[in-house]
Design a protein around this motif. Structure first.
Motif, short mmCIF file in Angstrom:
data_model
loop_
_atom_site.label_atom_id
_atom_site.label_comp_id
_atom_site.label_asym_id
_atom_site.label_seq_id
_atom_site.Cartn_x
_atom_site.Cartn_y
_atom_site.Cartn_z
N GLY A 161 44.24 63.01 61.51
CA GLY A 161 43.68 62.18 62.70
C GLY A 161 43.40 60.90 62.03
N ASN A 162 43.43 60.87 60.76
CA ASN A 162 42.57 59.51 60.23
C ASN A 162 43.61 58.25 60.40
N PHE A 163 44.79 58.43 61.02
CA PHE A 163 45.68 57.29 61.33
C PHE A 163 45.82 57.17 62.89
N GLY A 164 44.74 57.79 63.75
CA GLY A 164 44.93 57.85 65.00
C GLY A 164 45.95 58.66 65.60
N ILE A 165 46.11 58.63 66.92
CA ILE A 165 47.04 59.54 67.63
C ILE A 165 48.53 59.04 67.48
N LEU A 166 49.40 59.81 67.04
CA LEU A 166 51.00 59.71 66.80
C LEU A 166 51.51 59.12 68.12
N LYS A 167 52.27 58.09 68.08
CA LYS A 167 52.89 57.71 69.43
C LYS A 167 54.34 57.64 69.31
N SER A 168 54.93 57.07 68.16
CA SER A 168 56.39 57.12 68.11
C SER A 168 56.88 56.64 66.49
N ILE A 169 58.08 57.31 66.53
CA ILE A 169 58.45 56.99 65.02
C ILE A 169 60.02 56.48 65.06
N ARG A 170 60.19 55.65 64.25
CA ARG A 170 61.64 55.09 64.41
C ARG A 170 62.25 55.40 62.67
N ALA A 171 63.29 55.97 62.53
CA ALA A 171 63.70 56.63 61.40
C ALA A 171 65.08 55.77 61.20
N SER A 172 65.47 55.07 60.20
CA SER A 172 66.71 54.24 59.91
C SER A 172 67.27 54.65 58.66
N VAL A 173 68.62 54.96 58.45
CA VAL A 173 69.12 55.22 57.06
C VAL A 173 70.50 54.44 57.46
N PHE A 174 70.40 53.26 56.47
CA PHE A 174 71.56 52.47 56.43
C PHE A 174 72.15 52.63 55.31
N THR A 175 73.65 52.75 55.06
CA THR A 175 74.51 52.77 53.81
C THR A 175 75.50 51.74 54.20
N SER A 176 76.09 51.49 52.89
CA SER A 176 77.13 50.43 52.57
C SER A 176 78.52 51.19 53.02
N ALA A 177 79.08 50.61 53.80
CA ALA A 177 80.74 51.03 54.12
C ALA A 177 81.64 50.58 52.96
N LYS A 178 81.20 49.92 52.10
CA LYS A 178 81.95 49.29 51.09
C LYS A 178 81.94 50.27 49.97
N ASN A 179 80.95 50.93 49.80
CA ASN A 179 80.73 52.19 48.75
C ASN A 179 80.25 53.39 49.36
N PRO A 180 81.22 53.91 50.36
CA PRO A 180 80.77 55.06 51.12
C PRO A 180 80.58 56.67 50.50
N GLY A 181 81.21 56.73 49.37
CA GLY A 181 81.12 58.11 48.77
C GLY A 181 81.64 59.25 49.87
N ILE A 182 81.04 60.33 49.64
CA ILE A 182 81.31 61.44 50.12
C ILE A 182 81.11 61.46 51.48
N ALA A 183 80.47 60.45 52.15
CA ALA A 183 80.08 60.66 53.54
C ALA A 183 81.36 60.19 54.54
N PHE A 184 82.39 59.56 53.69
CA PHE A 184 83.65 59.22 54.48
C PHE A 184 84.89 59.73 53.87
N SER A 185 84.54 61.10 53.01
CA SER A 185 85.71 61.64 52.59
C SER A 185 86.59 62.51 53.44
N LYS A 186 87.56 63.02 53.00
CA LYS A 186 88.26 63.82 53.62
C LYS A 186 87.93 65.30 54.06
#
Length: 344
Positions: A161-186
């Motif tokens: 509780g040292n940071f107060g009461i949790l209200k919200s979280i925004r999580a973002s994971v941004f990667t490049s379509a120019k070098n997509p790797g396994i995430a765009f594989s067959k």
């Protein structure tokens, strides 16, 4: 008496297993072999052999680590048995994790560390869970941020509780379509499964499994994997969570932005930022967020997540502790969250 070194095999000798150790910007060790060959790793683990389906990768690995030729095998573990083994690290492509894990368990290896995601689906993860239970085996999944001292500090302070009461979280994971790797594989699985799993793991770790409220998927064509996944969740404590995972950026960014009743904490690959409520210098009678560094925040030299997970594994295998992070049951829940977004 000093504990016996843990006899270890490494299956898959590519990027996270070995190659990233060559990156001059990363804090070392940053790969599985980097840990095993570190001074601490050498004192607790014995590297027995490595396996990869690509002979060229085997040769590159052998040259990088100056290993003996008889310790590196082009092919599968089943084709080149080298038992008894205490511990197997599975760092093969995601679509092979289930198959390789089952092979290891059937051969009697009772401790596994599997790269994320544990499997391509909840069904595959549950199959590993059933077999590991039948074989009385322990399985870890490598969501390494759980072991990072900076993330651990934030989680502990939130719980106290040292940071107060949790209200919200925004999580973002941004990667490049120019070098997509396994995430765009067959082999399937887009940014949500291959990259978003890290963000969802931290969300589950911080607040438990949240309920999906809304989801949107963006795909270039019908039937193709997503280029973006956007989802909104809510917890039983009314904490609102936004997850944004995209493969269409010209940069890489991983960030967890946490807002509480009195603080804002940004946890990202670019560093950690802390803000606390203070009398505003801009508006009379108002409070604004002021940047600061908590006194107990870990120093950069202590921040290595890879050593953290291996220290836990070593402790559990030698019977010094029963505590395991990133368990199969937790990862089944993470896959449930991912699949609920795909279905929505």
């Amino acid at each position: 008496m000093k504990p016996t070194k843990i006899k270890t095999i490494l299956i898959g000798l590519g990027r996270i297993a070995s190659n990233l150790e060559k990156d001059p910007f990363r804090k070392k060790p940053c790969t599985h072999m980097g840990v095993l060959m570190s001074p601490w790793g050498k004192s607790h683990f014995q590297f027995v052999s490595g396996f990869d389906s690509n002979p060229e990768v085997c040769l590159e690995f052998q040259n990088q680590w100056k290993t003996q030729s008889e310790t590196v095998f082009p092919g599968s573990l089943v084709e080149n048995k080298s038992l008894p083994i205490d511990f197997a690290i599975i760092a093969t492509p995601s679509h092979t994790h289930e198959m390789v894990a089952k092979e290891c368990l059937q051969l009697g290896i009772r401790n596994l560390l599997i790269e994320k995601p544990v499997a391509m689906s909840k069904k595959g993860a549950m199959a590993i869970a059933r077999l590991s239970k039948a074989k009385n085996a322990k399985v870890w999944i490598n969501h390494e941020r759980r072991y990072h001292p900076s993330y651990l500090f934030v989680r502990d302070e939130l719980k106290k509780g040292n940071f107060g009461i949790l209200k919200s979280i925004r999580a973002s994971v941004f990667t490049s379509a120019k070098n997509p790797g396994i995430a765009f594989s067959k082999f399937g699985g887009g940014p949500l499964l291959h990259d978003g799993t890290h963000a969802l793991d931290l969300i589950h770790w911080l607040v438990g499994k949240p309920k999906l409220i809304y989801a949107k998927m963006e795909r270039p064509k019908k039937g193709m994997i997503e280029t973006r996944a956007f989802a909104c969740f809510e917890t039983k404590q009314n904490v609102e969570i936004i997850l944004d995972v995209s493969g269409g950026r010209d940069y890489f960014q991983f960030e967890i932005d946490i807002h509480t009743s009195s603080h804002r904490i940004i946890c990202s690959n670019d560093g950690f930022q802390f803000f606390e409520s203070a009398p505003s210098q801009l508006y009379k009678g108002f409070h604004s967020l002021k940047s600061y560094i908590p006194k107990q925040f870990p120093k950069p030299e202590s921040s290595n997540a890879f050593l953290g997970i291996y220290k836990e594994i070593q402790s559990v295998i030698h019977g010094k502790s029963n505590h395991m992070e990133g368990t199969l049951s937790e990862n089944i829940q993470i896959l449930e969250s991912i699949e609920s977004i795909y279905r929505h």
